[in-house]
Design an enzyme around this catalytic site. Structure first.
Site, PDB file in Angstrom:
ATOM      1  N   GLU A 182      10.677 -14.908  -9.568  1.00 15.81           N
ATOM      2  CA  GLU A 182       9.949 -13.667  -9.294  1.00 15.81           C
ATOM      3  C   GLU A 182       9.480 -12.995 -10.570  1.00 15.81           C
ATOM      4  OE1 GLU A 182      11.635 -11.207  -5.541  1.00 15.81           O
ATOM      5  OE2 GLU A 182      13.088 -11.536  -7.119  1.00 15.81           O
ATOM      6  N   ASN A 229      -2.080   2.211   5.860  1.00 18.49           N
ATOM      7  CA  ASN A 229      -1.184   1.101   5.512  1.00 18.49           C
ATOM      8  C   ASN A 229      -0.982   0.287   6.778  1.00 18.49           C
ATOM      9  OD1 ASN A 229      -0.893   2.251   3.042  1.00 18.49           O
ATOM     10  ND2 ASN A 229       1.274   2.768   3.268  1.00 18.49           N
ATOM     11  N   GLY A 230      -0.838  -1.019   6.622  1.00 11.64           N
ATOM     12  CA  GLY A 230      -0.634  -1.864   7.800  1.00 11.64           C
ATOM     13  C   GLY A 230      -1.857  -2.735   8.029  1.00 11.64           C
ATOM     14  N   TRP A 249      -3.050  -2.664  -1.482  1.00  9.19           N
ATOM     15  CA  TRP A 249      -2.625  -4.035  -1.772  1.00  9.19           C
ATOM     16  C   TRP A 249      -3.447  -4.915  -0.841  1.00  9.19           C
ATOM     17  CZ3 TRP A 249       1.067  -7.854   0.369  1.00  9.19           C
ATOM     18  CH2 TRP A 249       1.621  -8.690  -0.599  1.00  9.19           C
ATOM     19  N   CYS A 309       0.819  -1.206   0.000  1.00  2.71           N
ATOM     20  CA  CYS A 309       0.000   0.000   0.000  1.00  2.71           C
ATOM     21  C   CYS A 309       0.859   1.265   0.000  1.00  2.71           C
ATOM     22  CB  CYS A 309      -0.873   0.038   1.246  1.00  2.71           C
ATOM     23  SG  CYS A 309      -1.912  -1.387   1.468  1.00  2.71           S
ATOM     24  N   LYS A 362       7.182  -4.461  -3.483  1.00  2.76           N
ATOM     25  CA  LYS A 362       8.581  -4.053  -3.327  1.00  2.76           C
ATOM     26  C   LYS A 362       9.045  -4.148  -1.881  1.00  2.76           C
ATOM     27  CE  LYS A 362      12.519  -2.259  -4.563  1.00  2.76           C
ATOM     28  NZ  LYS A 362      13.461  -3.298  -5.058  1.00  2.76           N
ATOM     29  N   LYS A 396      15.385 -14.799  -8.584  1.00  2.00           N
ATOM     30  CA  LYS A 396      15.173 -13.757  -9.591  1.00  2.00           C
ATOM     31  C   LYS A 396      14.330 -14.293 -10.738  1.00  2.00           C
ATOM     32  CE  LYS A 396      16.049 -10.890  -8.481  1.00  2.00           C
ATOM     33  NZ  LYS A 396      16.486 -10.200  -7.316  1.00  2.00           N
ATOM     34  N   ARG A 408       5.392  -0.126  -6.159  1.00  2.00           N
ATOM     35  CA  ARG A 408       5.362  -0.946  -4.946  1.00  2.00           C
ATOM     36  C   ARG A 408       4.366  -2.096  -5.051  1.00  2.00           C
ATOM     37  NH1 ARG A 408       7.516   2.031  -0.487  1.00  2.00           N
ATOM     38  NH2 ARG A 408       6.272   0.812   0.940  1.00  2.00           N
ATOM     39  N   HIS A 426      22.204 -36.050  -3.702  1.00  2.00           N
ATOM     40  CA  HIS A 426      21.468 -36.551  -2.530  1.00  2.00           C
ATOM     41  C   HIS A 426      19.960 -36.345  -2.662  1.00  2.00           C
ATOM     42  CE1 HIS A 426      25.200 -37.390  -0.547  1.00  2.00           C
ATOM     43  NE2 HIS A 426      25.596 -36.137  -0.649  1.00  2.00           N
ATOM     44  N   GLU A 431      20.025 -16.715  -5.260  1.00  2.00           N
ATOM     45  CA  GLU A 431      19.491 -15.429  -5.705  1.00  2.00           C
ATOM     46  C   GLU A 431      19.046 -15.516  -7.169  1.00  2.00           C
ATOM     47  OE1 GLU A 431      18.381 -12.748  -4.735  1.00  2.00           O
ATOM     48  OE2 GLU A 431      18.609 -11.299  -6.342  1.00  2.00           O
TER      49      GLU A 431
HETATM   50  C1  G6P Z   1      10.059  -8.299  -0.762  1.00  2.00           C
HETATM   51  C2  G6P Z   1      10.524  -8.113  -2.194  1.00  2.00           C
HETATM   52  C3  G6P Z   1      11.906  -8.737  -2.377  1.00  2.00           C
HETATM   53  C4  G6P Z   1      12.865  -8.163  -1.348  1.00  2.00           C
HETATM   54  C5  G6P Z   1      12.353  -8.370   0.069  1.00  2.00           C
HETATM   55  C6  G6P Z   1      13.199  -7.661   1.127  1.00  2.00           C
HETATM   56  O1  G6P Z   1       9.757  -9.626  -0.516  1.00  2.00           O
HETATM   57  O2  G6P Z   1       9.613  -8.688  -3.114  1.00  2.00           O
HETATM   58  O3  G6P Z   1      12.384  -8.472  -3.682  1.00  2.00           O
HETATM   59  O4  G6P Z   1      14.125  -8.758  -1.509  1.00  2.00           O
HETATM   60  O5  G6P Z   1      11.034  -7.844   0.183  1.00  2.00           O
HETATM   61  O6  G6P Z   1      13.091  -6.280   0.985  1.00  2.00           O
HETATM   62  P1  G6P Z   1      14.072  -5.262   1.681  1.00  2.00           P
HETATM   63  O7  G6P Z   1      13.541  -3.900   1.344  1.00  2.00           O
HETATM   64  O8  G6P Z   1      14.031  -5.538   3.151  1.00  2.00           O
HETATM   65  O9  G6P Z   1      15.428  -5.513   1.123  1.00  2.00           O
END
Ligand code: G6P
Length: 607
Positions: free
Chosen positions: A491, A103-104, A77, A2, A602, A488, A27, A507, A484
C-alpha cells in the site's frame, strides 16, 4: 474517497469550506470544488469554483469577490469520468439555480441521462452525479425539500448529498443513503460533512444521519425527516475526539504519528474494561449475556483490507482462548456469495471507519436474514456501529493516514478482550484469564520498546527497499501478521509483496525465492519454532535473503528484528509493530506519498 463540507451561518463561508476540505484531504481525492450563495441587490445567485488537483489549486482559482455565508464544497475521487475541472463537484442544473455535491454512485445515471438529454437537457460533465442537479432543478415542487425528495425517488444507488438553491438561500438540504452525512450543530451556524474530521474544529455536537434520512439546515436550526417526508427525531451526540487529534503533532506524516501513538491507543482500549477479580473483562456494549455467549457455536468475522486481517488475528484468539470455531472472511466476498446464515453463529463486522460499503452491506444482509451481528469499530456513531446489535469501540482515536496502523493494533487488542470474555464464560481457567490480563497490561510498554528500535528498522528498510518483491511468511498465529505486513508494504511503498503460510511455501512460492526476492519471516518463540526454523533453512538453501521478526536472534536469517515476548496468544499483536515501521521507512526511502498512497482511499464508501 469523496468528501463533503457545507456551512450556513454568519461567517465568510469560502475560507471555512476550504479549511474543511483540507481536513478531508487524507481520504484521497483528485479534484475539488465549492459553491456559495451570493446575495446582491439584484437577487441571489450561485457562484462556483472547481479545479482538478489539490485543494490549494482550488483556492488559487477562487475569485476575490466570492463572499457569502452559505455554501457547499467537495473533494472528488473519480468513478464516472476522469478527474477534470468539469467533472469536479458541485454540479449545477441547466438554470444554474441548483448546486449539488454528491458522494456515492447513481446506478441508473445513464438511463436518466438519456431521458433528460432527449428532453433537451445539456450535460456539462461525464459524472453520474450531475443527473441529480438536473432532476432537482426540473422538479415542479414548491419547496426545496420536496424537489430533492422527488429527484431522489428517481435514482437508484448510493448517495450522501448536500444541495443549495438560489431561490431558497436560507437553507442547505442534505440526504443520505449509503454514504455518510454528519450534521454539526453550532451556535447560530450549522455544518454538514461526510466525516467529523471536517467539523471538529468548530463544533463537537453532531448528528449522524441514517440511510433514508434527510435534513434541512438553516443558520439557527435543523430538522431531520425521511426521504418520504415523515419527521425523525435526532438528538446531537458529543464527539470525544479533540481537534488536536487531527494535527501532525511534530511528526512529518500521519502514518508516523499514528504508529507512535500505539502505546497510548492500546492503553485506551484496555481502560476500564479489565476485571481482575474474575480474571475477565467487561464489555458493556456487547449486549450479549453469559447464557447467550455460551450458546455461540461459531464466530464469523467480516471486514475489508486491514480490518479483515485484524479479524484473522481475532479469529485465532477466539479459537484459542474461547475454543469456539472462528474464522474471518473479506466482507466484500461474503456479501456476494449467498452465505448460509446460521442462528448459532455470532457474526462480527470489523471496520475502522464504520462506513466501508462492502462491510455495511454484509451487515445489512445478515440482519435481513435474522443473524446476530456485533461491530468492532473505531468511529463512534458510524453506520456499522449503529446497524449492529452491539459491539466494541476500539478507541484508537482518529486515524488519518490512508493505511491503517494504530487501528489495526487496537482492533487486534479488542479481539483479545472479546476472546478473553468469551473464554471466561466458557472453559478458560482463572489462571489463564489472569495470564492473558497480565499480558495485555504489558503490551503498551512493549510496543514502546519496539518503537525504540526505529533507527535499526530504518536501516534495514534501506537495505531491503530495492527488492524486486518481498515474501512474508508466518505459521498459524504468525500468518495474519504476515498478511497485514505484506499489505502495508504494498500500500505505502508500492513494493510488490506476497504473504504465505510458512507451511505452504514449499507447495509453490518457493519457486520465486532468489536473492532479489527476500523473505520476512514471523518467528515467535512458540511450539512451532522448530517448524519455522526449518522454513528458514529451505529459503537459505535457495539463496534467499531472510529478515526474521523473532524473540531471539535467528542464526539462519541475514537479519533479525527482536521483539519482546508476551503471552504466545498475544505475540502476533507485537510482531506486527516493527513491520509497520519497515513499510513506513521503505516508503520513505523510495520517496512515496506516505499518507496518501496512489489509487487508495481511506474508507471506500462505494461498491
Ligand atoms: C480501504 C483502506 C484500507 C482499509 C479498508 C477497510 O480499503 O484503503 O486501509 O483497511 O478500506 O476500512 P475500514 O474503515 O472498514 O476499516
Amino acid at each position: 474517497m469523496c468528501g463533503i463540507v457545507g456551512y450556513i451561518g454568519k461567517r465568510d463561508v469560502a475560507p471555512l469550506l476550504l479549511e474543511g476540505l483540507q481536513r478531508l484531504e487524507y481520504r484521497g481525492y483528485d479534484s475539488a470544488g465549492i459553491a456559495i450563495i451570493r446575495k446582491t441587490q439584484s437577487g441571489t445567485s450561485l457562484k462556483t469554483a472547481k479545479a482538478k488537483g489539490r485543494v490549494r489549486e482550488l483556492e488559487a482559482q477562487i475569485p476575490k469577490r466570492f463572499a457569502g455565508t452559505t455554501g457547499i464544497a467537495h473533494t472528488r475521487w473519480a468513478t464516472h469520468g476522469a478527474p477534470s475541472d468539469e467533472n469536479a463537484h458541485p454540479h449545477l442544473d441547466g438554470d444554474s439555480k441548483v448546486a449539488i455535491v454528491h458522494n456515492g454512485i447513481v446506478d441508473n445515471a445513464s438511463e436518466i441521462r438519456a431521458k433528460l438529454t432527449a428532453d433537451g437537457v445539456v450535460f456539462t460533465s461525464e459524472t453520474d452525479s450531475e443527473v441529480l442537479a438536473h432532476l432537482i432543478g426540473r422538479s415542479q415542487a414548491s419547496t426545496l425539500e420536496e424537489m430533492v425528495q422527488q429527484a431522489l425517488s428517481r435514482v437508484e444507488g448510493t448517495y450522501g448529498i448536500a444541495v443549495l438553491h438560489a431561490d431558497f438561500p436560507d437553507r442547505i438540504v442534505v440526504a443520505r443513503n449509503g454514504s455518510p452525512v454528519v450534521l454539526g450543530i453550532g451556535e447560530n451556524e450549522m455544518f454538514v460533512a461526510s466525516d467529523v474530521a471536517a467539523l471538529v474544529r468548530h463544533t463537537r455536537q453532531v448528528i449522524t444521519l441514517d440511510d433514508g434520512e434527510m435534513a434541512t439546515l438553516t443558520a439557527g436550526d435543523y430538522r431531520t425527516y425521511t426521504t418520504e417526508g415523515s419527521r425523525t427525531s435526532a438528538s446531537p451526540t458529543t464527539i470525544e475526539w479533540e481537534a488536536e487529534n487531527y494535527d501532525l503533532g511534530g511528526h512529518d506524516t500521519y502514518m508516523h504519528k499514528e504508529i507512535a501513538e500505539q502505546p497510548d491507543a492500546v492503553d485506551r482500549v484496555l481502560r476500564g474494561r479489565i476485571d481482575d477479580r474474575f480474571a475477565t473483562v467487561h464489555l458493556g456494549g456487547l449486549n450479549l449475556d453469559a447464557r447467550e455467549a455460551r450458546g455461540v457455536r461459531r464466530v464469523k468475522i467480516l471486514g475489508c483490507g486491514s480490518a479483515y486481517y485484524s479479524g484473522q488475528i481475532g479469529a485465532q484468539l477466539i479459537e484459542e482462548l474461547a475454543r469456539i470455531p472462528a474464522d474471518a472472511e473479506p466482507a466484500s466476498e461474503f456479501r456476494y456469495r449467498n452465505a448460509v446464515v446460521d442462528p448459532h453463529t455470532l457474526y462480527i463486522a470489523v471496520s475502522q471507519s464504520g462506513e466501508t460499503y462492502d462491510t455495511l452491506a454484509a451487515v445489512q444482509e445478515l440482519k435481513r436474514k435474522g443473524a446476530r451481528v456485533l461491530g468492532v469499530v473505531n468511529v463512534v456513531g458510524s453506520a456499522i456501529a449503529r446497524e449492529t446489535d452491539g459491539g466494541m469501540y476500539v478507541h484508537a482515536g482518529p486515524e488519518v493516514c490512508v493505511v491503517s496502523t494504530k487501528c489495526f493494533t487496537n482492533t487486534a487488542v479488542a479481539f483479545a478482550l472479546l476472546a478473553l470474555h468469551l473464554g471466561r464464560v466458557r472453559d478458560l481457567s482463572v489462571a489463564d484469564g489472569k495470564r492473558i490480563i497480565a499480558g495485555l497490561r504489558r503490551l503498551p510498554g512493549q510496543i514502546a520498546e519496539v518503537l525504540g528500535d526505529e533507527d535499526q528498522i530504518a536501516k534495514l528498510a534501506a537495505e531491503y527497499a530495492n527488492a524486486r518483491s518481498m515474501m512474508f511468511v508466518g505459521r498459524v498465529r504468525g500468518y495474519p501478521v504476515a498478511r497485514e505486513a505484506a499489505q502495508k508494504l504494498k500500500e505505502v511503498s508500492y513494493v510488490h509483496a506476497e504473504a504465505y503460510p510458512a507451511s505452504e511455501l514449499k507447495h509453490g512460492p518457493l519457486a520465486l525465492i532468489e536473492p532479489e526476492v527476500p523473505t520476512v519471516a514471523i518467528i515467535p518463540n512458540d511450539d512451532l519454532l522448530e517448524k519455522n526454523r526449518a522454513t528458514l533453512e529451505e529459503i537459505k538453501a535457495r539463496s534467499g535473503r531472510i529478515l526474521a521478526i523473532a524473540h531471539q536472534k535467528q542464526e539462519t536469517a541475514n537479519h533479525t528484528i527482536t521483539v519482546p515476548a508476551n503471552e504466545p496468544e498475544l505475540d502476533p499483536i507485537l510482531m506486527g509493530i516493527p513491520l509497520q515501521l519497515l513499510a513506513y521507512h521503505t516508503a520513505l526511502v523510495l520517496g512515496r506519498d506516505i499518507d496518501k498512497p496512489r489509487n487508495l482511499a481511506k474508507s471506500v464508501t462505494v461498491e
